[in-house]
Write an enzyme that holds these catalytic residues in place. Structure first.
Site, short mmCIF file in Angstrom:
data_model
loop_
_atom_site.label_atom_id
_atom_site.label_comp_id
_atom_site.label_asym_id
_atom_site.label_seq_id
_atom_site.Cartn_x
_atom_site.Cartn_y
_atom_site.Cartn_z
N CYS A 133 6.56 -0.43 6.98
CA CYS A 133 6.09 0.75 6.25
C CYS A 133 7.20 1.22 5.33
O CYS A 133 8.37 1.26 5.73
CB CYS A 133 5.71 1.85 7.22
N LEU A 134 6.84 1.60 4.10
CA LEU A 134 7.83 2.05 3.14
C LEU A 134 8.52 3.34 3.61
O LEU A 134 9.61 3.65 3.15
CB LEU A 134 7.18 2.26 1.77
N GLY A 149 0.84 -1.20 0.00
CA GLY A 149 0.00 0.00 0.00
C GLY A 149 0.87 1.24 0.00
O GLY A 149 2.05 1.18 0.33
N HIS A 156 -1.80 7.29 7.46
CA HIS A 156 -0.90 8.24 6.80
C HIS A 156 -1.62 9.55 6.46
O HIS A 156 -0.96 10.58 6.27
CB HIS A 156 -0.34 7.64 5.50
N HIS A 213 -3.69 1.06 8.29
CA HIS A 213 -2.31 1.55 8.18
C HIS A 213 -2.23 2.68 7.15
O HIS A 213 -1.66 3.75 7.43
CB HIS A 213 -1.38 0.39 7.77
N GLU A 214 -2.82 2.46 5.97
CA GLU A 214 -2.72 3.48 4.91
C GLU A 214 -3.47 4.75 5.30
O GLU A 214 -2.98 5.86 5.07
CB GLU A 214 -3.22 2.93 3.58
N GLN A 250 2.95 10.03 1.45
CA GLN A 250 4.27 9.39 1.46
C GLN A 250 5.13 9.83 0.29
O GLN A 250 6.35 9.64 0.32
CB GLN A 250 4.15 7.86 1.45
NI NI Z 1 3.05 3.01 5.67
#
Ligand code: NI
Length: 178
Positions: A100-101, A47, A146, A142-143, A52
């Protein structure tokens, strides 16, 4: 399409409250979504949220089909979710590992609602309304975090279960992008 730079934790742009999207299916939005998918696929992410890549809009994408990083995870349909509203369907909270990225190289156990209802719209403004649980519910939570400036380490309650992926899960070594 362009692979965009993913901001890392510590960048103040990840802490902002994202703005609602008001115009749909514009050339700029089509470009943004294409870039987000290219960026997410380039690092095998499950995701990605627009903040981000430094775009402060309430837009997230996710989908876990054939994801090498989460081989055990059930499939989550590839989704573009805009202006989302999440509502838990029960008090049940479950714990599981997340990465997480924007927090590369680390994993932590995060408590999340087990089941929730979510609503929003897609890139054309068409309503998306789903009841989900388990991994799908976790990915959405989670997404969407953000979009309110929350990164998963801010939700970790037990830091004995937070650490480097290479140490916690050596079998995933080489998967450094998280
Ligand atoms: Ni993340």
């Amino acid at each position: 399409m362009t692979v965009r730079e993913i901001l890392k934790m510590g960048d103040p742009r990840l802490l902002r409250i994202a703005e609602p999207v008001t115009e749909f299916d514009t050339p700029a939005m089509r470009r943004l979504i294409a870039d987000m998918f290219e960026t997410m696929h380039a690092v095998n992410g499950a995701g990605l949220a627009a903040p981000q890549i430094g775009v402060n809009l309430q837009l997230v994408i996710y989908g876990s089909r054939n994801n090498a990083r989460y081989p055990e995870a059930p499939e989550v349909p590839e989704t573009i979710l805009i202006n989302p509203v999440l509502t838990p369907l029960s008090d049940e909270v479950v714990e599981n590992w997340e990465g997480c990225l924007s927090v590369p190289g680390l994993r932590g156990v995060v408590p999340r609602w087990h089941a929730l209802h979510y609503e929003g719209v897609d890139q054309f403004g068409a309503v998306i309304s789903r009841d989900v649980d388990g991994f799908h519910a976790r990915v959405v939570q989670h997404e969407c975090d953000h979009l309110i400036g929350v990164l998963y380490p801010m939700r970790v309650t037990d830091f004995s279960r937070f650490g480097y992926t290479s140490v916690l899960f050596p079998e995933l070594e080489g998967d450094e992008d998280d």
